[in-house]
Enzyme design. Structure first.
Site, short mmCIF file in Angstrom:
data_model
loop_
_atom_site.label_atom_id
_atom_site.label_comp_id
_atom_site.label_asym_id
_atom_site.label_seq_id
_atom_site.Cartn_x
_atom_site.Cartn_y
_atom_site.Cartn_z
N ARG A 117 -3.68 -10.00 4.95
CA ARG A 117 -4.07 -10.09 3.53
C ARG A 117 -2.87 -9.63 2.70
O ARG A 117 -2.45 -8.47 2.82
CB ARG A 117 -5.29 -9.18 3.30
N LYS B 238 0.82 -1.22 0.00
CA LYS B 238 0.00 0.00 0.00
C LYS B 238 0.85 1.27 0.00
O LYS B 238 2.01 1.25 0.36
CB LYS B 238 -0.99 -0.03 1.17
N1 HH2 Z 1 -7.39 -3.79 0.69
C1 HH2 Z 1 -7.66 -3.80 -0.64
C2 HH2 Z 1 -8.77 -4.53 -1.13
N2 HH2 Z 1 -9.56 -5.25 -0.31
N3 HH2 Z 1 -10.09 -6.00 1.86
C3 HH2 Z 1 -9.84 -6.01 3.17
N4 HH2 Z 1 -10.62 -6.71 4.00
N5 HH2 Z 1 -8.79 -5.31 3.72
C4 HH2 Z 1 -7.95 -4.55 2.95
O1 HH2 Z 1 -7.03 -3.90 3.50
C5 HH2 Z 1 -8.19 -4.52 1.53
C6 HH2 Z 1 -9.30 -5.27 1.01
C7 HH2 Z 1 -6.80 -3.02 -1.57
O2 HH2 Z 1 -5.74 -3.78 -2.06
P1 HH2 Z 1 -5.71 -4.56 -3.46
O3 HH2 Z 1 -6.76 -5.62 -3.52
O4 HH2 Z 1 -4.33 -5.05 -3.67
O5 HH2 Z 1 -5.96 -3.46 -4.57
P2 HH2 Z 1 -7.22 -3.03 -5.44
O6 HH2 Z 1 -8.31 -2.64 -4.50
O7 HH2 Z 1 -6.72 -1.88 -6.27
O8 HH2 Z 1 -7.65 -4.19 -6.27
#
Ligand code: HH2
Length: 284
Positions: A256, A222
């Site tokens: 995660r 992040k």
């Molecule tokens: N962070 C992201 C997405 N989903 N869900 C939970 N429960 N907690 C988190 O911190 C979280 C989440 C964002 O990360 P990422 O999936 O890598 O990116 P994107 O939302 O751009 O697909």
């Protein structure tokens, strides 16, 4: 205090060690892996790889939640994740979670094999609560201000931990009272928070333990890690592992992550330091 085990479809999640949730973004625009797993074959292969590397859960998402991201239709979200869920539910022996804010997408995902709903909007939509209750599937309740499009516009808190903890308690109680069979709480690192908020949430993560639910934390790659280390997103592996270990030491039960193998190894060491039961010591 260790949370009660959580039943996820046929899987029982015990919290005697840290659980690793592998991230699988079937999107063209996720902030770190957008476009890499858009083809179903590539996504399925990545899911299998993460399971082989020791992921305890896989979190499959079809819509990016990065700051400023546009929403996509239910149809498009399901077109992306449907074949991946269907294939992986047969090919891996770990629970599949669906990362969605849309009740109808969640319901269909459960039909295709998901047994956990990860809702970054914290089950704010009553239809999502009903979906989880009707399907008898537990849910991750994450804190976010507004929506991904607006969340960085309003980043003021009197006491970031207290406010988010109260919010998660209220959401968790509502969900459980409505018949959702179990909840996991998540402070939502990076969702409508600045660097200081993110660091304070991690430093005071232990305070979320009093909610009595498992605590999930997502720090992987992040932007706050970029602010600390001045590294671009594709060079944040070490920073992500360090942040995951920090989160574990301060009370995370599930992390995660995008980099499963490295995080699994790091979590093992952190668990050993914490004296968790599942870690074999010389006397056991
Ligand atoms: N962070 C992201 C997405 N989903 N869900 C939970 N429960 N907690 C988190 O911190 C979280 C989440 C964002 O990360 P990422 O999936 O890598 O990116 P994107 O939302 O751009 O697909």
């Amino acid at each position: 205090m260790r949370p009660e085990p959580l039943q996820c479809g046929p899987y029982r999640l015990a919290f005697d060690r840290t659980l690793i949730m592998g991230v699988l973004n079937v999107t063209p625009d996720s902030f770190s892996d957008g476009g890499r797993f858009l083809a179903p074959e590539a996504a399925i292969e990545q899911g299998r790889r993460m399971a082989a590397e020791g992921a305890d859960l896989l979190d499959i998402g079809g819509e990016s939640t990065r700051p400023g991201a546009d929403e996509i239709s239910e149809k498009e979200e399901l077109r992306r994740i449907g074949p991946v869920l269907e294939a992986l539910s047969k090919q891996v022996k770990v629970p599949l979670s669906v990362d969605t804010r849309k009740p109808r997408v969640a319901a269909e995902a459960v039909r295709l094999g998901a047994c956990l709903i990860n809702d970054v909007s914290g089950l704010r939509d009553p239809a999502m609560v009903r979906t989880a209750a009707e399907a008898q599937v537990p849910a991750v309740i994450m804190h976010m201000r507004g929506t991904p499009k607006t969340m960085q516009e309003q980043v003021y808190y009197e006491d970031v931990v207290l406010e988010i903890k109260n919010y998660l308690r209220e959401r968790a109680e509502t969900a459980l009272a409505a018949g959702v069979p179990g909840v996991i709480v998540d402070p939502g690192i990076g969702f409508g928070k600045n660097l200081d908020h993110n660091l304070e949430l991690l430093r005071r993560l232990g305070e979320f333990g009093s909610l009595g639910c498992p605590v999930l934390v997502g720090v992987s790659r992040k932007s706050f890690l970029g602010r600390i280390t001045e590294k671009p997103v594709n060079e944040r592996g070490a920073a992500s592992v360090a942040a995951a270990v920090g989160a574990i030491m301060y009370g995370a039960h599930i992390v995660r992550v995008h980099d499963v193998a490295e995080s699994k190894t790091a979590a093992r060491v952190a668990d050993a330091i914490l004296g968790r039961e599942a870690v074999k010591t010389e006397s056991s």
